[in-house]
Design an enzyme around this catalytic site. Structure first.
Site, PDB file in Angstrom:
ATOM      1  N   ASP A 147      29.563  15.034  -8.634  1.00 35.56           N
ATOM      2  CA  ASP A 147      29.652  16.473  -8.370  1.00 35.56           C
ATOM      3  C   ASP A 147      28.321  16.962  -7.808  1.00 35.56           C
ATOM      4  OD1 ASP A 147      28.465  16.007 -10.947  1.00 35.56           O
ATOM      5  OD2 ASP A 147      28.604  18.152 -11.322  1.00 35.56           O
ATOM      6  N   GLU A 151      28.109  16.724 -13.849  1.00 36.21           N
ATOM      7  CA  GLU A 151      26.716  16.735 -14.313  1.00 36.21           C
ATOM      8  C   GLU A 151      26.058  18.074 -14.080  1.00 36.21           C
ATOM      9  OE1 GLU A 151      22.438  16.239 -14.605  1.00 36.21           O
ATOM     10  OE2 GLU A 151      23.507  16.897 -12.829  1.00 36.21           O
TER      11      GLU A 151
HETATM   12 ZN   LIG Z   1      21.703  15.059 -10.277  1.00 40.61          ZN
END
Ligand SMILES: [Zn+2]
Length: 448
Positions: free
Chosen positions: A91, A153
């Site tokens: 992501d 994340e």
């Molecule tokens: Zn990162």
């Protein structure tokens, strides 16, 4: 291990790998709430396909309850070999054009030898490094290899709960987190410390309700002035943190040159650097404190009243190894102790996360330094990182004896992760594939 052959193999795979990385950059996999889910899911599928093509035949989508799926795969090594898990995330941060992009953030663009685009470095470069490593291993990993690529994340991650519920899957002798980078391209450095961070909200009350500043001002204190006076005590005049009792460490690795810091930090000409000691120590081993936000009337809506209350969010980056609970309590105690005029102060702690110190006496650290030195043909240094990775705490929890290697292709000087004009130097990816492959070999030998 034939390093000359390895160099050639990695060199030869780069054109294809760079093309594959560009395809990944073109997918706007922003997992933040409010962004379309299709590209995120597409990115997950593409990551699975990519890893398979590069030789991780076992790569598969891993459903993570409550969030976007991760990608997982394993490759068995020789009997008795240690286990290494490699991490990256697919992501990305949002990339609004208004941020000041010179190119389309999701149209990978080549310029000055670099590839520009959101996620080029953070952390699609990590996926490229892992895929390249898998191909370089040629089906014969010297360790039992596990790869996990997370999809959340940058936003609220659900991986932590998943890790706790699936401890067996996350057992490893070493974790490689490829979501970092060298200070500058071509200058190898292994990240050996991370600062942690804590937040506190401080609220000041002085009056029961707003008062006319003409009729009452000059005698009753307004809350915002009181708060400002308190916040002003967080630093000494030279910008050094003035909160007594905080943990602070020495920085023993290579320094971060002041010119590089100036060039990469967006600091304006004539604005002074704050704090004391080397730039490296100020960034990596000492605490730093910032005021992140204040609730009070905006300038346009301000009227002539004494404000009864005001509040601020204060962020404190804490020294690696410091206890986050202790540090946030110390910050709140400082704020209470400096409150002027008997004003009412209420402090509330926010999110806290511990920092991180790599154990330099153990095999993964030694193997990572050797591997970087070999890959770059240049003595590798240590560096720290000012950011924190909450996942490390979770992994340490379920695999308490594991070691961590923190590195990657996100060079600090030019990558501009999270900012406009993010980019990656493909040479960094190439070197990191070499380093990772050499690391696995050295670690297998040392950890046996
Ligand atoms: Zn990162």
């Amino acid at each position: 291990m034939d390093i000359g052959q390895l160099r050639k193999d990695v060199r030869d795979m780069m054109p294809e790998l760079e093309g594959d990385l560009e395809k990944l950059i073109a997918i706007p996999s922003c997992a933040f709430p409010g962004y379309p889910p299709e590209p995120v899911n597409e990115m997950c599928d593409e990551t699975v396909a990519l890893l398979k093509r590069y030789g991780l035949t076992d790569a598969r989508k891993l459903e993570v309850p409550g969030g976007y799926p991760a990608v997982y795969g394993e490759m068995a090594g020789p009997a008795g070999a240690p286990t290494v898990m490699m991490y990256a995330h697919y992501d990305v941060q949002p990339a609004p054009k208004e941020m000041g992009w010179d190119t389309e953030p999701f149209e990978p663009t080549r310029k000055d030898g670099r590839i520009f685009g959101r996620g080029a470095s953070d952390d699609k470069s990590g996926i490229a490094v892992h895929a390249g490593t898998v191909r370089a291993l040629n089906g014969k990993p010297p360790v039992n290899l596990k790869i996990i690529v997370e999809g959340e994340e940058e936003t609220i991650s659900h991986l932590g709960d998943f890790v706790h519920a699936n401890k067996e899957m996350f057992q490893a002798d070493a974790f490689i987190v490829a979501d970092m980078g060298n200070l500058a391209p071509g200058e190898p450095a292994v990240t050996s410390t991370l600062r942690g961070h804590v937040h506190a909200i401080v609220e000041v009350q002085t009056l029961d309700h707003p008062l006319h500043s003409g009729e009452f001002g000059g005698v009753a204190p307004d809350a915002l002035v009181a708060l400002i006076r308190m916040l002003a005590t967080l630093h000494h005049d030279d910008g050094e943190v003035a909160i007594k009792g905080l943990t602070s460490g020495d920085w023993g690795g290579g320094d971060y040159p002041e010119e590089t810091y100036r060039a990469t930090s967006a600091i304006l000409d004539g604005v002074e650097l704050i704090g004391r000691g080397t730039v490296g120590s100020r960034l990596w081993s000492k605490p730093s404190v910032s005021v992140l936000g204040i609730d009070c009337p905006s300038v346009d809506k301000a009227s002539n009243v004494l404000l009864p209350s005001a509040r601020a969010r204060v962020g404190l980056r804490i020294a690696p190894g410091a206890d986050a609970d202790h540090e946030v309590e110390t910050l709140m105690e400082h704020l209470r102790s400096v409150a002027p005029w008997g004003v009412k102060v209420h402090c509330e702690r926010g999110k806290v996360s511990n920092g991180f110190l790599v154990d330099r006496e153990r095999p993964a650290y030694a193997a990572s330094k050797e591997a970087l030195t070999e890959a770059y043909e240049k003595e590798a240094d240590d560096c720290g990182s000012g950011g924190s990775i909450p996942l490390l705490d979770i992994l340490k929890d379920v695999a308490p004896n594991a070691e961590f290697v923190l590195w990657g292709a996100e060079d600090l000087a030019l990558s501009r992760i999270h900012a406009s004009n993010e980019s990656v130097d493909p040479a960094e990816i190439e070197h990191m594939i070499l380093a990772q492959t050499i690391f696995l070999d050295r670690f297998a030998a040392k950890a046996r």
